[in-house]
Scaffold this motif. Structure first.
Motif, PDB file in Angstrom:
ATOM      1  N   ILE A 116       0.326  -1.268  -0.249  1.00  0.00           N
ATOM      2  CA  ILE A 116      -0.186  -0.176  -0.145  1.00  0.00           C
ATOM      3  C   ILE A 116       1.095   1.254   0.007  1.00  0.00           C
ATOM      4  CG2 ILE A 116      -1.994   0.593   1.430  1.00  0.00           C
ATOM      5  CD1 ILE A 116      -2.866  -1.103   0.434  1.00  0.00           C
ATOM      6  N   SER A 117       0.641   2.327  -1.124  1.00  0.00           N
ATOM      7  CA  SER A 117       1.495   3.792  -0.750  1.00  0.00           C
ATOM      8  C   SER A 117       1.548   4.504  -0.015  1.00  0.00           C
ATOM      9  CB  SER A 117       0.444   4.131  -1.794  1.00  0.00           C
ATOM     10  OG  SER A 117       0.428   5.088  -1.705  1.00  0.00           O
ATOM     11  N   GLY A 118       2.494   5.304   0.879  1.00  0.00           N
ATOM     12  CA  GLY A 118       2.458   5.652   1.698  1.00  0.00           C
ATOM     13  C   GLY A 118       1.587   6.630   1.814  1.00  0.00           C
ATOM     14  N   PRO A 119       1.470   7.795   0.832  1.00  0.00           N
ATOM     15  CA  PRO A 119       0.422   8.898   0.523  1.00  0.00           C
ATOM     16  C   PRO A 119      -0.945   7.993   1.046  1.00  0.00           C
ATOM     17  CG  PRO A 119       2.287   8.974  -1.137  1.00  0.00           C
ATOM     18  CD  PRO A 119       2.624   7.196  -0.649  1.00  0.00           C
ATOM     19  N   SER A 120      -1.286   6.650   0.368  1.00  0.00           N
ATOM     20  CA  SER A 120      -2.479   6.203   1.534  1.00  0.00           C
ATOM     21  C   SER A 120      -2.642   6.412   2.700  1.00  0.00           C
ATOM     22  CB  SER A 120      -2.715   5.318   0.858  1.00  0.00           C
ATOM     23  OG  SER A 120      -3.149   5.121  -1.045  1.00  0.00           O
ATOM     24  N   MET A 121      -1.560   5.798   3.473  1.00  0.00           N
ATOM     25  CA  MET A 121      -1.554   6.039   5.224  1.00  0.00           C
ATOM     26  C   MET A 121      -1.172   6.850   5.615  1.00  0.00           C
ATOM     27  SD  MET A 121       1.246   2.456   5.559  1.00  0.00           S
ATOM     28  CE  MET A 121       2.094   2.238   3.859  1.00  0.00           C
ATOM     29  N   PHE A 122      -0.615   7.546   4.073  1.00  0.00           N
ATOM     30  CA  PHE A 122      -0.838   9.289   5.231  1.00  0.00           C
ATOM     31  C   PHE A 122      -2.048   9.284   5.397  1.00  0.00           C
ATOM     32  CE2 PHE A 122      -1.096  14.044   4.782  1.00  0.00           C
ATOM     33  CZ  PHE A 122       0.297  13.971   5.752  1.00  0.00           C
ATOM     34  N   GLU A 123      -2.841   9.821   4.426  1.00  0.00           N
ATOM     35  CA  GLU A 123      -4.102   9.893   4.718  1.00  0.00           C
ATOM     36  C   GLU A 123      -5.346   9.982   4.957  1.00  0.00           C
ATOM     37  OE1 GLU A 123      -6.052  10.509   0.518  1.00  0.00           O
ATOM     38  OE2 GLU A 123      -6.828  12.168   0.808  1.00  0.00           O
ATOM     39  N   LEU A 124      -4.740   7.808   5.052  1.00  0.00           N
ATOM     40  CA  LEU A 124      -5.635   7.252   6.783  1.00  0.00           C
ATOM     41  C   LEU A 124      -5.332   7.993   7.472  1.00  0.00           C
ATOM     42  CD1 LEU A 124      -7.442   5.235   7.091  1.00  0.00           C
ATOM     43  CD2 LEU A 124      -5.597   3.782   6.756  1.00  0.00           C
ATOM     44  N   ALA A 125      -4.419   8.112   8.184  1.00  0.00           N
ATOM     45  CA  ALA A 125      -3.488   7.722   9.686  1.00  0.00           C
ATOM     46  C   ALA A 125      -4.296  10.129   9.636  1.00  0.00           C
ATOM     47  CB  ALA A 125      -2.448   8.448   9.766  1.00  0.00           C
ATOM     48  N   ASP A 126      -4.172  10.522   8.488  1.00  0.00           N
ATOM     49  CA  ASP A 126      -4.773  11.970   8.362  1.00  0.00           C
ATOM     50  C   ASP A 126      -6.212  12.251   9.441  1.00  0.00           C
ATOM     51  OD1 ASP A 126      -4.233  15.080   9.012  1.00  0.00           O
ATOM     52  OD2 ASP A 126      -4.965  15.079   6.655  1.00  0.00           O
ATOM     53  N   LEU A 127      -6.749  11.858   8.283  1.00  0.00           N
ATOM     54  CA  LEU A 127      -8.307  11.373   8.362  1.00  0.00           C
ATOM     55  C   LEU A 127      -9.627  10.845   9.142  1.00  0.00           C
ATOM     56  CD1 LEU A 127      -9.520  10.717   4.664  1.00  0.00           C
ATOM     57  CD2 LEU A 127     -10.009  12.445   5.702  1.00  0.00           C
ATOM     58  N   ALA A 128      -8.198  10.040   9.825  1.00  0.00           N
ATOM     59  CA  ALA A 128      -8.861   9.474  11.488  1.00  0.00           C
ATOM     60  C   ALA A 128      -8.865  10.307  12.771  1.00  0.00           C
ATOM     61  CB  ALA A 128      -8.145   8.679  11.803  1.00  0.00           C
ATOM     62  N   LEU A 129      -7.356  10.965  12.381  1.00  0.00           N
ATOM     63  CA  LEU A 129      -7.293  12.213  13.308  1.00  0.00           C
ATOM     64  C   LEU A 129      -8.292  13.307  13.303  1.00  0.00           C
ATOM     65  CD1 LEU A 129      -3.190  11.910  13.631  1.00  0.00           C
ATOM     66  CD2 LEU A 129      -5.104  11.857  16.243  1.00  0.00           C
ATOM     67  N   TYR A 130      -8.378  13.713  11.992  1.00  0.00           N
ATOM     68  CA  TYR A 130      -9.653  14.472  12.264  1.00  0.00           C
ATOM     69  C   TYR A 130     -10.619  14.129  12.720  1.00  0.00           C
ATOM     70  CZ  TYR A 130     -12.827  18.066   8.583  1.00  0.00           C
ATOM     71  OH  TYR A 130     -12.628  19.137   8.588  1.00  0.00           O
ATOM     72  N   ALA A 131     -11.078  12.749  11.976  1.00  0.00           N
ATOM     73  CA  ALA A 131     -12.324  12.105  12.443  1.00  0.00           C
ATOM     74  C   ALA A 131     -12.748  12.172  14.012  1.00  0.00           C
ATOM     75  CB  ALA A 131     -13.132  11.159  11.823  1.00  0.00           C
ATOM     76  N   ALA A 132     -11.579  12.222  14.762  1.00  0.00           N
ATOM     77  CA  ALA A 132     -11.869  12.295  15.796  1.00  0.00           C
ATOM     78  C   ALA A 132     -11.861  13.334  16.738  1.00  0.00           C
ATOM     79  CB  ALA A 132     -10.461  11.286  16.763  1.00  0.00           C
ATOM     80  N   ILE A 133     -11.069  14.304  16.005  1.00  0.00           N
ATOM     81  CA  ILE A 133     -11.507  15.700  16.465  1.00  0.00           C
ATOM     82  C   ILE A 133     -13.137  16.467  16.287  1.00  0.00           C
ATOM     83  CG2 ILE A 133     -10.683  18.283  16.446  1.00  0.00           C
ATOM     84  CD1 ILE A 133      -7.697  17.305  14.932  1.00  0.00           C
ATOM     85  N   LEU A 134     -13.108  15.888  15.107  1.00  0.00           N
ATOM     86  CA  LEU A 134     -14.807  16.559  14.516  1.00  0.00           C
ATOM     87  C   LEU A 134     -16.423  15.580  15.946  1.00  0.00           C
ATOM     88  CD1 LEU A 134     -15.173  15.528  10.954  1.00  0.00           C
ATOM     89  CD2 LEU A 134     -16.069  17.523  12.173  1.00  0.00           C
TER      90      LEU A 134
END
Lengths: 157, 157, 157, 157
Positions: free
Chosen positions: D54-72
């Motif tokens: 799996i690509s690094g940018p995909s993992m970056f995006e997943l981590a970033d969105l998961a943190l954003y979801a926790a904030i939301l």
């Protein structure tokens, strides 16, 4: 007329507010410029680690202080530009620092060249390159983020 | 039979190889476990910064040493598991450390709980959570990468 | 005679090995130099996020690819310097990437200027500055670490 | 009565405001909890990189969105807790993200477990652990910092 803080003003500020770090004048600001500062770590034996290299925490501290000096120099305000503690920058707090150790420095002075990338209303981001005095290859590179009070804040009287 | 290094063995290793950091036994390993170590920074006034908080470089050093202790404990090899300097881990070098400062610690001892995320053939990655002794909220969080010699290396005799 | 890889050779390598990232030629190497590379992210609507800004993951990917391109260019070996896949660099793997987002980029192409700080036997560290095409202020800054096979390795035939 | 946002509310928010990232519902919030969220990256071939990982940018995006979801989830305010866009969290902006890639994930779904370390008045810091669905070993670990509008701000009406 520039009101950027001078190295002397910042060193005086450090001597007053950070007495713990400079019993022997370990850290000395040598230059300030537009969004930048240069700082020297004066070598002493207690900076050594096994293998005759400068310790990582010493490099961390040098990078952090050089960035702080660049912030102090840039955010000077108030009647007397010589006084760092009239600056919003004096209240800057490190929130993140990322450091890459590139080469093992020999015993000797280290120089940090700090440069600010962004001065926002509440966050300042910068980088610092560390190298041995007289050398060109970097021994470490750091990026740091600092939280500052908003402009026009009444916090600092 | 576990051959993980004991806290005592690592503290002895630090006392021998890092005399600069522990004139007054500032940093003490308290526990080692599977891929983990707990380290205490014994409070002293020289750790203070303006506002009565523990300095950032002190927290950096605590996180870095706690991760190093976890590596030492895990990578023990050789006949005598008590001797840290028989370990590949003794040659570990910090290549990257990223630290987030979360809250300002009050004067007092700090605890770092280090945990290794990955032990590769040449790179070890771990995290360290820092909190005041007796408190639960983290004051800082760090992730670090360490370069180690490959297994079966003859480097360490 | 320099055998540094040309932008054309690296773009051909990307087209062959990373078909997923360039259906519309999103990422294009424009220059390679000593320990450096410049890469363009060609704008398309799917890069947008709320507020009309380029997405963070797109910037991450641009920084990562620009650093990878700089590594490919530098580590070329073999008979045919035009072939990136004869390079140790082709096997480089990102182990750490730290990115600071500085300003929100407007819709439009982004440029990344990557520069390597250190080329070790097994680790390469570099930084990438991202800015909008035609602008000077950075929108993001990244530092990355890459693991590469040791020199003289037989891994890549 | 908890007013934490549900996964459904956050997924609806993403579908409305981030249409570019979910043409095929790539990223799905599965759980929200106290200062935490779990998110799934649904596998598709375009996530692959050479070597079948799996690509690094995909993992970056997943981590970033998961943190954003926790904030939301955590910063929900207003009359209707189901509406993410009534939240200060909806205006959160990533300022820093540091990611360590630990192991190469096989093709397949990835899970990110995000947990917030600190919710300040203006900065939120969190971490995300990524692992393959059904596995325990982490494939990546990220820490991120997000800037949010101050509480009681009128910015979001």
């Amino acid at each position: 007329m520039s009101t950027r803080l001078t190295p002397e003003a910042i060193n005086a500020f450090f001597a007053e507010h950070f007495p713990q770090i400079s019993p022997g004048r370990d850290f000395v600001v040598e230059e300030t410029g537009p969004m930048s500062a240069r700082m020297r770590l004066v070598y002493s034996e207690r900076r050594l680690r096994p293998g005759g290299t400068i310790s990582g925490p010493s490099m961390f501290e040098l990078a952090d202080l050089a960035l702080y000096a660049a912030i102090l120099a840039e955010l000077r305000v108030g009647d007397d530009p010589a006084k760092a503690n009239h600056s919003r920058g004096a209240l800057a707090v490190t929130t993140n620092l990322n450091i890459n150790f590139l080469r093992k420095p020999e015993p000797g002075d280290l120089i940090a060249d700090a440069r600010l990338m962004k001065i926002g209303a509440r966050l300042i981001v910068g980088e610092a390159w560390l190298h041995a005095d007289g050398a060109t290859d970097a021994v470490a590179h750091a990026t740091g983020t600092y939280s500052v009070p908003p402009p026009k804040s009444d916090l600092i009287g």
